[in-house]
Structure formats: C-alpha cells, structure tokens
Design an enzyme around this catalytic site. Structure first.
Site, PDB file in Angstrom:
ATOM      1  N   GLU A 146       0.829  -1.215   0.000  1.00  0.00           N
ATOM      2  CA  GLU A 146       0.000   0.000   0.000  1.00  0.00           C
ATOM      3  C   GLU A 146       0.862   1.265   0.000  1.00  0.00           C
ATOM      4  OE1 GLU A 146      -2.962  -0.322  -0.686  1.00  0.00           O
ATOM      5  OE2 GLU A 146      -3.117  -2.469  -0.323  1.00  0.00           O
ATOM      6  N   HIS A 149       1.861   1.931  -3.461  1.00  0.00           N
ATOM      7  CA  HIS A 149       0.813   2.608  -4.227  1.00  0.00           C
ATOM      8  C   HIS A 149       0.938   4.123  -4.055  1.00  0.00           C
ATOM      9  CE1 HIS A 149      -1.714  -0.282  -6.181  1.00  0.00           C
ATOM     10  NE2 HIS A 149      -2.009  -0.949  -5.082  1.00  0.00           N
TER      11      HIS A 149
END
Length: 293
Positions: A146, A149
C-alpha cells in the site's frame, strides 16, 4: 458477476448524469446566442469530466474513512497499533514520501487499501481481519504494497486517467451525436431529437470502453505495487502475503470508492477480466517469483 454489473452501472450512471447536465446546458447556450462549436464543447467536457475526478481525489480520504468507518490511529492504544504506525513510518521514509495516516477498519476478511490526494497526504488502512489472519511479516508486506501505491502516485494517476477518459467520452459522444443528427435527422444545428438519443447511447458504449482501459491500468499498477512491496518488505514476505490472501474465499468486500486500491479486488477470467481491478493472485505471485530469478 453482480459486482461487475454494479461497477459498470455506477460508472455509466455518473457519465449519464454529467451528460444530461451538458444536454440541458448546450441548447440553453444556443438560445442565448452563444455559438456552441467543438471548441466550446471541449471546454465544457473538460470542466465536467476532469472536475468530477479532481473533486473525487481531493475528498478521497474522507470518503474512504466514512465508507469503511475506519479509525485513524492518532495515539496508539496498544502494541499492535504502535507496531502498525512504526512500520508504515519506516516504509514511508524508505519510499521517500510523507507519513500517511494509518487506520484500522472493522471487517472479518483480510484486506487493506491506500488512498489520498498526494504522496504526502495519504491514508493507509488495514482490516481487523488482516491483523487476525496474517503473520507480522505478511502484514508488513501488505503495508509495503500500500505504501508503494502511494509512492508510485497511483491515486493521482488513476484520477487523471479517469478524468481524461470521462472528458473524451463526453466530447466524442457529442461531436458524433451532432454529425449523426445532421446526417440522419436533417437537423440544421445538430441538436434535434435524435441528438440526445444518440449521445446517451454513445456515452454508454464509450463509457464501457473507458472502464476497460481504466481497469487495465489498475491491474498493471498492482504488479508494480507488488514489486515495490517486495523491495520494502522482502520478496518472500510479499509472496507469502499474497499466498495467504489466496486462501481467503469470497469477495474483497471493500466499498467501490476504494476497492481498486485494495490489495484484494475483483478478479476473473475470460471476458470478465477486461473489467477486473486486480489480476489473479497466481499471476502476481508468478511475476514476483520470475522477477527473483
């Protein structure tokens, strides 16, 4: 299949609403004596197409927190929360981004997502199920995925792509609608009854094609985030985390507003793959394994 239909219906509904507003605006401008040429249509399409996407990006953190009822860890209440904050802080520093907000949301299935308006104003959230069903090294890999990202700027890129595609759908449907209205319905200005019907049909068709392009990019960035997660947390830990997720059955159960940014999402084969936000876990594991070799 039901989630695919809902995803398509939601995206098309947004385009139809924007298109309807433009359909009402264009004839009004003509009645006011304003020449609505292709340049004017382009400007209006950019305002509506990009404007909605940018507003969505700016509100993404608030929408994500509201839709998942996630609790932002402002002051860790226990060792697990302290470990989550410390791990994300270390990974964010290594990735060269600002410290994201860290949150936990109540859900039995293992999942996590990242969102936010920029690399230095982001949110990383994990489900309670992720903490319960995964080992610490696997959770660390999910967090690294994450954080990657965020570091890759995926939220901004996705928004810009969606905005450009919305703009093209709104623009092309109107330009082609005018051409067809003049040619078939013999309307002098191109705003006859046939124009509005043609525009709605073209918006639906072009909207489906735009969704396919968006989802193709979504699948590609998952491979890239996996590679970033492997770099931050270790390749074997990233592979182990994906394998653990592969043992979970059932849908990802994330709201559509953040589903594309979850580590789990819609997957499938055949024609359904064109509208899947995530590649199959087997392909992601294979990509990491081949990268190691």
């Amino acid at each position: 299949m039901r989630r695919i239909v809902l995803f398509l219906a939601t995206n098309l509904a947004v385009l139809v609403v924007l298109g309807t507003v433009m359909n009402l605006l264009e004839p009004w401008l003509v009645r006011q004596g304003i020449d609505v040429n292709n340049a004017a249509i382009l400007i209006i399409a950019v305002v509506f197409g990009m404007g909605g996407a940018i507003v969505s990006l700016l509100m993404s953190k608030k929408i994500a927190l509201m839709s998942t009822r996630a609790h932002v860890i402002e002051k860790p209440r226990n060792g697990t929360e302290q470990w989550l904050v410390d791990t994300v802080a270390r990974q964010a520093k290594e990735a060269g981004i600002g410290m994201p907000d860290v949150a936990i949301y109540d859900a039995p299935e293992p999942n996590a997502f990242a969102t936010g308006a920029s690399r230095n104003n982001a949110l990383v959230a994990v489900s309670s199920g992720l903490l319960q069903h995964m080992r610490p090294n696997e959770v660390e890999a999910v967090l690294a995925h994450e954080v990657s990202h965020v570091a890759n700027g995926d939220m901004v890129t996705m928004t810009l792509l969606q905005g450009v595609l919305n703009t093209l759908v709104l623009l092309l449907s109107r330009v082609l609608g005018q051409i067809i209205d003049r040619a078939v319905f013999r309307s002098e200005r191109g705003y006859g009854p046939g124009y509005f019907l043609v525009v709605i049909v073209l918006q639906i068709v072009l909207g489906i094609l735009a969704s396919m392009i968006t989802m193709a990019f979504s699948r590609w960035r998952e491979f890239r985030a996996d590679a970033g997660g492997a770099k931050l947390a270790g390749r074997q830990n990233m592979i182990a985390a994906l394998k653990r997720l592969g043992q979970v059955h059932g849908p990802a159960q994330l709201p559509e507003s953040v589903e594309a940014f979850g580590i789990r999402g819609r997957v499938g084969g055949g024609i359904r793959r064109l509208l899947m936000s995530h590649p199959p876990l087997e392909e992601r594991i294979r990509a990491l394994s081949e990268g190691a070799r």
